[in-house]
Design a protein around this motif. Structure first.
Motif, short mmCIF file in Angstrom:
data_model
loop_
_atom_site.label_atom_id
_atom_site.label_comp_id
_atom_site.label_asym_id
_atom_site.label_seq_id
_atom_site.Cartn_x
_atom_site.Cartn_y
_atom_site.Cartn_z
N GLU A 1 0.83 -1.19 0.00
CA GLU A 1 0.00 0.00 0.00
C GLU A 1 0.87 1.25 0.00
O GLU A 1 2.05 1.20 0.32
N ARG A 2 0.24 2.37 -0.31
CA ARG A 2 0.99 3.62 -0.40
C ARG A 2 1.63 3.97 0.94
O ARG A 2 0.99 3.92 1.97
N LYS A 3 2.89 4.32 0.87
CA LYS A 3 3.62 4.77 2.06
C LYS A 3 4.09 6.20 1.83
O LYS A 3 4.06 6.71 0.72
N HIS A 4 4.52 6.81 2.91
CA HIS A 4 5.06 8.17 2.83
C HIS A 4 6.53 8.12 3.25
O HIS A 4 6.85 8.41 4.40
N PRO A 5 7.43 7.73 2.38
CA PRO A 5 8.84 7.69 2.76
C PRO A 5 9.33 9.08 3.14
O PRO A 5 9.16 10.03 2.40
N ARG B 1 8.05 12.03 -1.50
CA ARG B 1 7.06 12.06 -2.58
C ARG B 1 6.31 13.38 -2.65
O ARG B 1 5.73 13.73 -3.67
N GLU B 2 6.32 14.13 -1.56
CA GLU B 2 5.65 15.43 -1.54
C GLU B 2 6.61 16.57 -1.79
O GLU B 2 6.18 17.71 -1.95
N CYS B 3 7.92 16.29 -1.79
CA CYS B 3 8.96 17.32 -1.96
C CYS B 3 8.71 18.48 -1.00
O CYS B 3 8.59 19.64 -1.41
N GLU B 4 8.66 18.14 0.26
CA GLU B 4 8.34 19.15 1.27
C GLU B 4 9.12 18.84 2.54
O GLU B 4 9.25 17.67 2.93
N ILE B 5 9.67 19.88 3.14
CA ILE B 5 10.36 19.73 4.42
C ILE B 5 9.34 19.85 5.55
O ILE B 5 8.43 20.67 5.49
N GLN C 1 4.33 19.06 -3.34
CA GLN C 1 3.41 18.03 -3.84
C GLN C 1 3.70 17.67 -5.30
O GLN C 1 2.90 16.99 -5.94
N LEU C 2 4.83 18.14 -5.83
CA LEU C 2 5.19 17.90 -7.24
C LEU C 2 4.05 18.31 -8.16
O LEU C 2 3.72 17.62 -9.14
N GLY C 3 3.44 19.44 -7.83
CA GLY C 3 2.28 19.92 -8.59
C GLY C 3 2.61 20.25 -10.03
O GLY C 3 1.83 19.94 -10.93
N ARG C 4 3.74 20.90 -10.26
CA ARG C 4 4.11 21.26 -11.63
C ARG C 4 4.93 20.16 -12.30
O ARG C 4 4.90 20.03 -13.51
N GLY C 5 5.67 19.41 -11.51
CA GLY C 5 6.36 18.23 -12.03
C GLY C 5 7.63 18.50 -12.81
O GLY C 5 8.14 17.60 -13.47
N ASN C 6 8.16 19.72 -12.75
CA ASN C 6 9.40 20.02 -13.48
C ASN C 6 10.59 19.35 -12.80
O ASN C 6 10.57 19.10 -11.60
N PRO C 7 11.66 19.07 -13.56
CA PRO C 7 12.87 18.51 -12.93
C PRO C 7 13.39 19.44 -11.83
O PRO C 7 13.40 20.66 -12.00
#
Length: 1673
Positions: free
Chosen positions: A1544-1548, A1595-1599, A1625-1631
């Motif tokens: 199941e989905r985890k939050h690493p 996965r959320e790219c958040e501190i 939240q990787l909303g835009r998804g750019n590198p």
């Protein structure tokens, strides 16, 4: 071997049976109930072993006809060559996926992280986002990618062949050979890429038999109804009375409700109910009771009764026999087994697909896969997942079977969507989610259109679902709709978008017919939206109930891209485009809601007659929804763009194209927006305001406002210009006003007329000037985007994300920004905060148009302020050229005359400055148009005669437009418009010269140069005048100051008489400094030769009452705000915790500095009384604030600094610095007698004497006698310590003493995590420890920054450090002297042998800086006499400090030496000069320091039996992060939760302090901390960071910053995209790439102990309504 033999024998027996299927089923009927469901909670490992041995192994033996290992090896030999294969990895919810913006056919084509890392797309422009679950990786799909379809893992080495196939296809398409472009052609052309599947015929036959049998068995078990009976083969021989009460999941009942229901219904405790509920939510069902049929029925009734509510249905509960339950469990297990078996070979997969799609023997029955699809909504979550994954791994992995499955899916589409809408589960676990895997394949989509008429099927499904929302006029009306159901219906539009993603490059006749058939159905749907949700202006009373409007606009947003895609498809074929326009026009004419109720009437103005139907927007119903009209406008422009317009008369009778009526409805929408802006509809509430906002907003405008403007431009180009302008006046309800037939004195009405006139003029500007659209002008989409960007950047510099949000996107969510932004703007990189900004290049400022039609009112104002040089946009070579004749028609010139006349007559309530500005803008546009035509043609050929009419019309009465223009130039109220008026008048002259052919260019240039020169002269003169005025003002002020200075000197002459003439303040300072330097050059910091100590505190100002006060011992206390917190910043052993119950802590700090106590301050000073009042006020006000406990902890004394809002939890009293005046002569004499040896002897004697007095206090007579004898022995040296100088200690006021106690108690409470206790003997020790640790932290920080020790401190750090040192030194005066003396004795025992001191740590177990601070601050207690309070003099103190420093330094050197080499080096085992030298040095030193080196702990350490801390200490930093964020995502994808086996989905979540990856926000990793359940991050922070944590949610790219169990806050990650922006939240998804500056800023925040402060600041700003449970993170 017995088991394997049994399996082979069984398979042989089944092969020989007459009915092999029945034999296998009978075996399953016997064995399955003996393995599964024997108890409520089975043992998973044991059960799985039995399944493998008793069930699956025999089945595999039957399949291969022999031992499976042997059979599999043979199978792999047959299929040794590798073939092209799809990855097919099924995504879980939240899993990171990647899409290539350069190579993907559409945005739905994605890669899993493993394939992405091994693909060529990693170096391309990619996007990453979190999957919603249910999709699968497209690696290996040739139709999903333009290039690089396979990663290195799935590349079969046929890339050249694939490219050849694509090349052949393209050539065939180019030469029009491919007529019927279908899936079959792709299959034939790519067949060379697939190896022949070589399978043994017997194996194929057995596989077909077994797969059919087991898939039928699985299907029957999964689609089981409660009342069904097992088949004869599966029925148990003896039917037991054992049943299960099974509870199913739904999305209506909450977690808590289900837990409550279970507790009441089956009498289980809360913990068990929580476990059941979690499993039900995860798997979709759970057996909650096992027992007899009656007991299960009772449980069922109890559950239904307790879960039923007045607004909720009861929970779904079923009673299943244990045998049925066992077979269903095994059926699920077979799903995974099928995936494993068909993964062995392509041949086995094909056999499985044949069986799944095979028509039933009975034609009335469905194939097995259809049966599973149609029962999907009835299946529980676990069964759905198994079925979907089985489809993914079989049918969707093969081109041909994917096509067959797609046809079945389309066939059942309507029923599947109906089931989904009535279901309550999310779409990602619905079979309907598979549409994205089918409809987005270009060839498959086209075949479905041709053979399955899929467009019509999808739209018919939507229409049927929304039938209930149709009113009597066959229009949608959403008042009182069900939002959940409406949301589910909208999802169907995604499928329509998927089908239309790739338009065909070659059209077949069948494709045309089916597409147009689908378009006609779509037009019928749009007709239901045409004119829906009409509004009527409210008079008198405000509307009582706000009408529903969100649903209509939500529908519009869903259709926005679909309408654009339909137009795009139409534009790719000329005949389709013409037929589509014909159908659209027919649909518009047939709409039942055409609001032309009245007969046309005639209107007269300027000798012109308009024949139109009367209609007033302000009085009659009007709708903002006109999708059919707008689609017709779009198609008409495409006809113009493609040149097909010339064939239009063959399809639509020109007589039927009544442009007056076609323009009427879009015009009403524009008028409605203007009237709402004029506040005419304010009684209709906010719903209408919101509709108008979205009508013009970027989310909707391209298919609403822009299309309305387009239709008006079409009408303007086709109608008589006078008639068009008259129609505009009529609909704006300004016709009578400009005809002079209407007047009013009502100021409100006059204001509305003015606003409407502005709106009307603005519309004319837009219609004439905004022709920058493909099809209307000769421009491309790139040109349009560039113009949008230019006007956005004219407002202000903008970030990339802001620009993207402000631009309309296409169906692929692409705005086209990247292709133009570098041409028009320069990028400014961000600093350590903020984001990167784009600034418009100067050369593009000239393209600014102040009346750009996509500006909102605020944007218009901002743009005008930002752009001082305005310029009317020049026209280019444009189509629709007739539109410009609006500017020179009689009616329009009449309008301009009337507007300027109002200004000339100065009727202030009849005109506004924006109105005049727009009129002047239009005049300028007209003159530029005329000039441009005269330049390109002769005057006789030019029909555009604006300048002639402007000068002639009304000239006989002195009321021509030109006349009024000259008059308004002198009006003071229009001074701001003077430049524009002057320019227009000059343009009249230029046009006149062109008409008279008298060299206009030269004369205009001369006039222009003269005017520019005059303007420059004026500007120079103005600057000179201002400079002279400023100079005079400065001279006047200086004269006043000089006079005041002379007056002061005269008044205070006595003061100045004693000052030498040459001395000024700066000279005195310089001389003092130079003198100090001369003196201090020979002085040192410690000892009898030490220099001048630091000065005392300056006069302080209270930040609350603003009163000044000096820091004095007997004065009221001044306090410094401070925050005390535990810290691991300096730890050398992360994860270690300290406790008073273990070892010698806190008196002796271990050398690893595991946990320290840091005291920091923001440097702001208050009176103690002021602070107490403020603190009480904060407590009283904060208790009533929502979620205040998240920001400040009142129970622990926290508050925010009144000035800077830093978080504090105590105050430090300011202690006056004792003057240190050393008599150097006395010090020299003392030094001759007081050597180190003598000093140690005196101190030891003093300690022995003090110990005698301590023991004399005991009641034991023997102890008293022994103590007195000891005292007599050392009586001679007992008071020798006093002979080297004593003095009276300072006395502090009661206020300072109280504040000393407040601060010391806080340090003790926080540092030891204990209850407040000011009598604890460790209170002074913790004060010394915090002093030492704070100094070490500052030193660590300065080293990190490369600065000198204490030489680069900020004022707040310096004052805070000074206050902490003085506070720690003063603790000995407040505490018991005996306690201080005992502490000193115990600490000194580490350095000097002290009798009767036990458990003294070795020199390897002590941090010597902490020890030094404790000794220095406690040694004055030795001077205390019984009757007299004494402390050492300056000279005594100097020698005490000197000798303590020498002892500690020497001990530390030995500590460093011992810690630097292990026992192997000491024992001379290693060779080498350095090793031998170290051993010799150790041998020499150990002879003289036997007391230190002879400790047993050191022997253990040297033997490797004890951990040794090495020196110098390593400086702790945050962990090293990879430069590319995708590396982190890859690490997270491989993360496995240590406490959970499911997928199941985890939050690493990554700890930035130590690098451990944690499973956050998951019940599986919750632990007990101080008796409370907390999440993994909270528990880890308590150990790793003493409660403080810095975590990166990967996965959320958040501190996430954490400071306690209940406090935390989000913080921007240090990863930025190429545009200098973070992407939560990787909303835009750019590198994303690491920004070292931002990461360094985070490091400094942690090192400076500002995490707690940052959290408090963030929470103060956020104002949270529903708090996040940080302790569960």
């Amino acid at each position: 071997m017995a088991e394997s033999l049994n399996g082979v024998q069984l398979s042989t027996k089944w092969q020989e049976a007459s009915n092999r299927g029945a034999a296998v089923l009978r075996y399953l009927g016997e064995q399955v109930p003996l393995i599964f469901c024997l108890e409520t909670e089975p043992q998973q490992g044991e059960e799985e072993q039995k399944v493998e041995e008793r069930l699956l192994y025999p089945l595999e033996c039957f399949l291969f006809g022999e031992d499976p290992c042997v059979g599999l090896e043979k199978l792999q030999q047959y299929n040794s060559s590798s073939s092209a294969q799809l990855c097919g990895r099924v995504f879980k919810e939240g899993e990171t996926v990647y899409s290539c913006r350069d190579c993907a056919i559409d945005p739905t084509c994605v890669l899993c992280i493993e394939c992405f890392q091994k693909s060529v797309h990693k170096s391309h422009r990619y996007k990453m986002h979190a999957s919603a679950g249910g999709g699968f990786c497209d690696c290996g799909d040739l139709e999903a990618w333009k290039t690089g379809p396979c990663c290195s893992q799935h590349d079969p080495g046929t890339s050249v062949t694939m490219e050849t196939v694509q090349f052949i296809l393209q050539k065939l398409i180019d030469v029009k050979i491919v007529v019927d472009f279908s899936m079959n052609s792709i299959v034939e052309l790519t067949s060379c890429l697939e190896d022949e599947c070589v399978m043994d015929p017997d194996l194929q036959e057995r596989a077909q038999t077994l797969f059919h049998l087991l898939l039928r068995y699985t299907t029957d078990m999964l689609v089981w109804e409660e009342n069904n009976e097992l088949s004869e083969e599966l029925k148990p021989k003896v039917k037991e009375d054992t049943y299960y009460c099974v509870l199913y999941n739904d999305e209506h009942h909450s977690y808590d409700h289900v837990i409550y229901t279970l507790q009441r219904a089956i009498a289980c405790d809360q913990n068990q109910a929580q476990i059941y509920t979690a499993l039900i939510d995860k798997e979709g069902r759970k057996a909650v009771k096992r027992g007899t049929l009656r007991s299960c029925q009772e449980a069922k009734e109890n559950i239904r009764r307790n879960s039923e509510h007045i607004i909720q249905k009861p929970l779904r509960v079923e009673i299943l026999h244990s045998a049925v339950m066992a077979h269903q469990t095994f059926a699920l297990r077979l799903g995974a087994w099928f995936q494993k078996i068909i993964g062995y070979s392509v041949g086995l997969r094909e056999v499985f697909c044949q069986v799944a799609l095979e028509p039933a023997a009975d034609n009335d029955k469905l194939c097995l896969i259809s049966c599973l699809m149609l029962h999907d909504a009835k299946l529980y979550k676990g069964a759905r997942k198994v079925v979907h994954e089985l489809i993914f791994s079989s049918l969707l992995m093969d081109t041909e079977y994917k096509r067959q499955f797609a046809m079945k899916f389309t066939e059942h589409y309507k029923q599947l969507q109906e089931d989904f809408i009535s279901d309550d589960h999310q779409r990602n676990i619905s079979i309907t989610a598979l549409s994205v895997q089918i409809f987005t394949v270009p060839t498959l989509a086209r075949q479905l259109i041709e053979e399955g008429n899929v467009i019509k099927v999808i739209i018919d499904t939507v229409m049927e679902m929304m039938q209930e929302h149709l009113d009597n006029n066959h229009r949608f009306h959403f008042q009182g709709h069900n939002p959940d159901k409406f949301f589910r219906v909208q999802v169907i539009f995604h499928d329509l978008r998927y089908i239309l993603i790739s338009k065909p490059s070659v059209w077949t006749e069948t494709m045309r017919v089916k597409f147009l058939e689908g378009l006609c159905v779509f037009l019928r749907f749009l007709c239901c939206m045409q004119g829906m949700e009409e509004v009527k202006r409210q008079f008198g009373q405000h509307v009582e109930v706000e009408p529903e409007w969100e649903a209509g606009f939500t529908l519009q947003m869903q259709l926005r891209h679909i309408i654009a895609m339909f137009q795009d498809w139409c534009s790719s074929d000329e005949r389709v485009l013409l037929l589509a326009f014909q159908e659209c026009h027919r649909a518009l004419m047939s709409c039942t809601n055409q609001p032309f109720r009245s007969e046309p009437t005639d209107s007269y103005m300027c000798k012109q007659i308009l024949h139109a139907r009367p209609y007033k927007v302000s009085q009659e119903p009007v709708s903002i929804h006109l999708p059919v009209s707008r689609l017709l406008a779009g198609l008409y422009v495409l006809l113009c763009q493609t040149g097909a317009i010339r064939y239009l008369p063959d399809f639509v009778d020109p007589v039927q194209l009544n442009f007056t009526e076609l323009a009427d409805q879009p015009l009403r929408c524009v008028v409605l927006a203007s009237q709402v802006s004029a506040d005419m509809w304010r009684r209709n509430g906010l719903s209408l305001v919101s509709q108008v906002y979205y009508y013009q907003d970027v989310k909707c405008r391209d298919e609403m406002f822009d299309k309305d403007v387009m239709m008006l431009q079409i009408a303007a180009s086709k109608m008589n210009p006078n008639h068009f302008v008259m129609l505009v006046l009529l609909r704006f309800e300004l016709f009578d006003i400009f005809n002079g037939n209407c007047s009013s004195k009502d100021q409100e009405v006059l204001k509305q007329w003015n606003r409407l006139t502005e709106g009307m003029l603005y519309l004319i500007i837009v219609i004439v000037g905004e022709r920058y659209v493909p099809g209307i002008s000769h421009v491309t989409k790139e040109d349009v985007t560039m113009r949008e960007v230019i006007h956005l950047l004219c407002i202000e510099p903008m970030a990339h994300s802001s620009l993207v949000k402000s631009l309309p996107d296409n169906e692929s969510h692409d705005t086209g920004l990247e292709t133009v932004i570098s041409k028009v703007a320069t990028f400014k990189k961000p600093g350590v905060s903020g984001h990167g900004l784009y600034e418009l290049k100067k050369e593009y400022l000239k393209e600014f148009n102040p009346f750009f039609y996509h500006y909102s009112r605020p944007q218009h104002s901002k743009a005008e302020e930002a752009q001082k040089k305005r310029r009317t946009q020049d026209g280019s070579d444009k189509a629709f050229s007739n539109i410009v004749h609006l500017l020179c028609c009689d009616v329009f010139i009449h309008i301009l005359r009337r507007i300027l006349q109002k200004a000339v007559e100065d009727r202030s309530n009849r005109w506004t400055e924006p109105m005049i500005q727009m009129a002047l803008h239009l005049v300028g546009q007209a003159l530029l148009e005329e000039k441009m035509q005269l330049e390109s043609s002769s005057a006789e050929e030019v029909t555009f005669d604006f300048s002639l009419k402007a000068q002639k019309t009304g000239s006989e009465h002195g009321k021509s437009l030109f006349h009024f223009l000259t008059k308004i130039k002198s009006l003071p109220s229009l001074e701001a418009q003077n430049d524009m008026i002057t320019w227009n008048l000059q343009m009249f002259e230029v046009v006149k010269c062109f008409r008279e052919k008298s060299g206009p260019v030269a004369s205009f240039a001369i006039d222009r140069s003269k005017s520019e020169e005059s303007v420059q002269d004026k500007e120079k003169a103005e600057r000179k005048r201002k400079a002279e005025a400023a100079k005079a003002h400065r001279q006047k002020i200086m004269a006043q100051m000089s006079a005041m200075q002379k007056n002061f000197i005269e008044s205070n002459k006595m003061l100045y008489d004693n000052v030498p003439e040459s001395s000024s303040q700066s000279d005195v300072t310089a001389s003092v400094e130079s003198c100090g330097m001369d003196v201090d050059e020979s002085r040192v910091a410690v000892g009898p030769q030490q220099g001048v100590c630091s000065t005392d505190w300056e006069t302080m100002t209270c930040i609350l009452c603003q009163e000044e006060q000096e820091v004095q011992a007997q004065a009221a206390s001044m306090v410094l705000t401070a925050c005390v917190q535990r810290s691991t910043v300096l730890t050398q052993n992360r994860g270690k915790t300290l406790s008073t119950k273990e070892g010698c802590y806190p008196l002796f700090m271990p050398p690893d500095l595991a946990v320290g106590t840091h005291t920091g301050s923001c440097g702001h000073v208050m009176h103690a009384t002021c602070w107490q009042k403020y603190f009480e006020a904060v407590q009283n006000t904060t208790r009533n604030r929502l979620h205040a406990e998240l920001i400040i902890d009142l129970e622990n004394g926290e508050y925010m600094c009144p000035l800077c809002k830093s978080l504090c939890n105590t105050v430090i009293p300011l202690i006056p610095v004792e003057p240190s005046k050393i008599n150097y002569e006395s010090a020299e004499l003392v030094g001759q007698h007081l050597t180190l040896e003598r000093w140690v002897q005196i101190i030891s004697s003093r300690i022995r004497g003090l110990r005698a007095t301590w023991e004399a206090d005991n009641n034991s007579e023997a102890a008293v006698e022994e103590a007195m004898a000891l005292f007599d022995e050392c009586q001679a040296d007992f008071r020798s310590i006093l002979s080297f100088g004593v003095q009276e200690p300072p006395k502090f006021s009661r206020s300072i003493t109280e504040m000393l106690g407040v601060c010391a108690t806080t340090v003790h409470r926080v540092g030891l995590q204990t209850a407040p206790n000011d009598l604890c003997p460790y209170v002074p020790v913790m004060s010394w420890n915090t002093c030492a640790y704070t100094i070490q932290s500052i030193d660590n920080m300065l080293q990190e920054e490369g600065k000198a020790l204490f030489g680069s401190l900020q004022n707040r750090q310096l004052s805070g450090l000074k206050a902490v040192v003085q506070f720690s030194a003063a603790q000995r005066l407040k505490s018991s002297q005996a306690v201080i003396q005992k502490h000193f004795t115990d600490m000194l025992a580490v350095l000097v042998p002290v009798p009767n001191v036990e458990n003294t740590p070795s020199i390897l177990e002590v941090d010597f800086f902490h020890l030094l601070v404790g000794l220095v601050l406690s040694i004055p207690a030795l001077y205390q006499e019984e009757a007299v309070d004494l402390q050492p003099s300056a000279v005594s103190t100097a020698f005490n400090h000197l000798y303590l420093l020498r002892l500690v330094t020497m001990a530390h050197m030995i500590q460093v030496l011992l810690a630097s080499h292990d026992c192997a080096v000491i024992g001379m085992v290693e060779e080498g000069d350095e090793a031998q030298a170290a051993a010799e040095l150790f041998s020499l030193v150990s002879q003289h320091t036997d007391g230190w080196c002879g400790n047993t702990a050191i022997s253990k350490a040297l033997k490797g039996e004890m951990h040794i801390i090495r020196y110098p200490h390593k400086r702790n930093r945050l962990i090293d992060l990879p430069e590319d964020y995708s590396v982190l995502l890859n690490q997270a994808s491989h993360f496995k939760c240590p406490n959970s086996s499911d997928d199941e989905r985890k939050h690493p979540t990554l700890c930035l302090l130590c690098g451990v990856m944690l499973c956050a926000q998951s019940p599986c990793c919750q632990v007990q901390l101080n008796g409370e359940e907390v999440g993994a991050c909270t528990a880890h922070a308590a150990i790793c960071g003493a409660g403080v944590g810095m975590f990166l949610r990967v996965r959320e790219c958040e501190i996430v910053l954490m400071a306690s169990k209940t406090r935390g806050s989000p913080y921007p990650a240090p990863y930025l995209d190429d545009y200098g922006e973070t992407d939560p939240q990787l909303g835009r998804g750019n590198p994303l790439h690491l920004c070292p500056e931002r990461y360094r800023k985070m490091l400094h925040m942690w090192q400076q102990h500002c995490v707690l402060e940052e959290i408090a600041r963030n929470l103060e700003v956020l104002n949270v309504m529903f708090p996040f449970e940080w302790q569960m993170l």
